[in-house]
Design a protein around this motif. Structure first.
Motif, PDB file in Angstrom:
ATOM      1  N   ASP A 119      -5.848  -0.357   7.271  1.00  0.00           N
ATOM      2  CA  ASP A 119      -6.430  -1.336   6.347  1.00  0.00           C
ATOM      3  C   ASP A 119      -5.928  -2.749   6.646  1.00  0.00           C
ATOM      4  O   ASP A 119      -6.700  -3.706   6.642  1.00  0.00           O
ATOM      5  CB  ASP A 119      -6.094  -0.981   4.893  1.00  0.00           C
ATOM      6  CG  ASP A 119      -6.805   0.260   4.412  1.00  0.00           C
ATOM      7  OD1 ASP A 119      -7.715   0.755   5.118  1.00  0.00           O
ATOM      8  OD2 ASP A 119      -6.441   0.746   3.318  1.00  0.00           O
ATOM      9  N   SER A 135      -2.957   4.949   7.134  1.00  0.00           N
ATOM     10  CA  SER A 135      -4.039   4.358   6.352  1.00  0.00           C
ATOM     11  C   SER A 135      -3.711   2.921   5.962  1.00  0.00           C
ATOM     12  O   SER A 135      -4.561   2.029   6.057  1.00  0.00           O
ATOM     13  CB  SER A 135      -4.296   5.197   5.096  1.00  0.00           C
ATOM     14  OG  SER A 135      -5.269   4.596   4.296  1.00  0.00           O
ATOM     15  N   ASN A 188       0.820  -1.217   0.000  1.00  0.00           N
ATOM     16  CA  ASN A 188       0.000   0.000   0.000  1.00  0.00           C
ATOM     17  C   ASN A 188       0.852   1.265   0.000  1.00  0.00           C
ATOM     18  O   ASN A 188       0.398   2.322  -0.431  1.00  0.00           O
ATOM     19  CB  ASN A 188      -0.953   0.011   1.193  1.00  0.00           C
ATOM     20  CG  ASN A 188      -2.124  -0.913   0.986  1.00  0.00           C
ATOM     21  OD1 ASN A 188      -2.383  -1.389  -0.115  1.00  0.00           O
ATOM     22  ND2 ASN A 188      -2.840  -1.198   2.058  1.00  0.00           N
TER      23      ASN A 188
END
Length: 159
Positions: A100, A96, A40
């Protein structure tokens, strides 16, 4: 229905993550968590290998026994990941990515029926009626599984 044909409702089964139908080990969960965070963040394969080494080193010294499913050990793995990816202007993106990955880890800890119901509705965007029709559960059972799963995931998720 003839042999070898598929209904539109079973096409999703090929896309299920391997942990969705089984009980993943702590090591599998943490390696997946580290890999998701690294991906990510757009990290290179070299960085992903370094993350893998750091996570496996943490796993070697972690106590994962007990009813908490290794959540304290997961916190140490997350601290290790924060050290691997210093902020350098990407604090929001790192947080973030961690959030996740932790949500998916919490999903992996749910009992199989809750896990499937939550995955099918939240990730695959299937309706409660569709999940009930596919599984043979009643819509009320699916709704109860969703409520319980969401409550559990929400209680252990990062803010």
């Amino acid at each position: 229905m003839t042999a070898g044909t598929h209904t539109p409702h079973d096409a999703h089964l090929r896309a299920l993550p391997p942990w969705l139908s089984g009980d993943p080990s702590f090591g599998e969960r943490m390696i997946s968590l580290g890999y998701r965070v690294a991906c990510n963040l757009g990290s290179s394969s070299r960085v992903r290998k370094r993350v893998w080494r750091r996570v496996t080193a943490e796993l070697a010294v972690s106590d994962t026994a007990g009813p908490d499913h290794g959540r304290p050990a997961r916190d140490r793995v997350l601290a290790s990941l924060h050290a691997e990816f210093p902020s350098r202007g990407r604090t929001a993106k790192l947080e973030s990515a961690v959030r996740d990955a932790v949500l998916l880890d919490e999903l992996a800890l749910l009992p199989p029926r809750q896990r499937f119901a939550l995955w099918a509705t939240a990730v695959e965007h299937r309706s409660v009626a569709d999940v009930a029709r596919t599984t043979g559960w009643t819509p009320a059972q699916v709704a109860r599984l969703l409520r319980t799963g969401l409550r559990t995931v929400g209680s252990h998720s990062p803010e």
